[in-house]
Scaffold this motif. Structure first.
Motif: not given
Length: 242
Positions: A90-107
């Motif tokens: 679950l930690l890996g799932l959260r890190a990957v999914l959350g990281g992708i959306f953080v980058l999209h949000g920064l865009q």
């Protein structure tokens, strides 16, 4: 006629185990003509003294007792216990999914990594038929940025996952006509939505700031409540602002 008592020395649920516990089991001769004193009626129990007539009782050797150690129904397998495997997953799932959306949000919010920024994203929303495009651009960008960050930290996980799932639901509703496979399909969007749905109901795991909070202890109820909130937000965005 004789009946064998194979009970152990300890008292059990049978009425005669505790009475004969000291002898370790024996043979009861109830038909050998023995009668209770002062009575012509064959009876092994004296209701007056509240005791059994043991004159016809012959103790047996302890070796005739059944062994209680070799229980065929005993399960000697290792009992199920907690493992860190699901928490790491679950930690890996959260890190990957959350990281992708953080980058999209920064865009979307700051125009980083070649992103359009708020104004550019608002223009894209207008072309898709949305009204109040600037407001929606801010809402979408903040949802992706904050929701992704919260998901990485494992904080308010149900709400963060529900917000990201609502964003993906709108994207899928707009792009499903392009088919499944990229570049115009919904392959990636469905994968991200599935990951958000899994995080919504599976919870963040123990390696999270949500650990031991009320919604952590009741993931199913918290997941359904957050899902209703996310579904309502997605429906309002698609049907009211478009």
């Amino acid at each position: 006629m004789a009946t064998h008592d194979k009970g152990s020395a300890s008292s059990s649920a049978f009425s005669d185990d505790s009475f004969y516990s000291s002898s370790g089991g024996g043979v009861h001769h109830f038909d050998d003509g023995t009668t209770r004193a002062g009575s012509d009626v064959l009876s092994p129990y004296d209701s007056t003294t509240k005791s059994f007539d043991t004159t016809a009782y012959t103790p047996l050797d302890k070796s005739t007792e059944d062994s209680r150690d070799a229980d065929p129904f005993d399960d000697e397998r290792r009992k199920f216990g907690w493992t860190a495997g699901p928490d790491i997953g679950l930690l890996g799932l959260r890190a990957v999914l959350g990281g992708i959306f953080v980058l999209h949000g920064l865009q979307k919010v700051f125009g980083l990594f070649g992103g359009p920024g708020i104004n550019g994203f608002a223009q894209s929303l207008e072309k898709m038929g949305y009204r109040e495009s600037v407001v929606l651009a801010w809402v979408t960008g903040i949802t992706e940025l904050a929701g992704g960050a919260l998901l990485v930290l494992g904080l308010f996980t149900p709400l963060a996952a529900a917000g990201l799932l609502a964003v993906m639901a709108n994207v899928i509703a707009l792009q499903y006509k392009g088919g499944f496979f990229g570049p115009n399909g919904v392959e990636l969007e469905l994968a991200l939505a599935g990951m958000a749905f899994a995080a919504l109901f599976a919870g963040p795991g123990r390696a999270a700031l949500d650990y031991n909070r009320s919604w952590f202890r009741h993931p199913l109820a918290a997941g359904f409540i957050a899902l209703l909130i996310g579904a309502g937000g997605a429906a309002v965005t698609y049907f009211v602002f478009r």
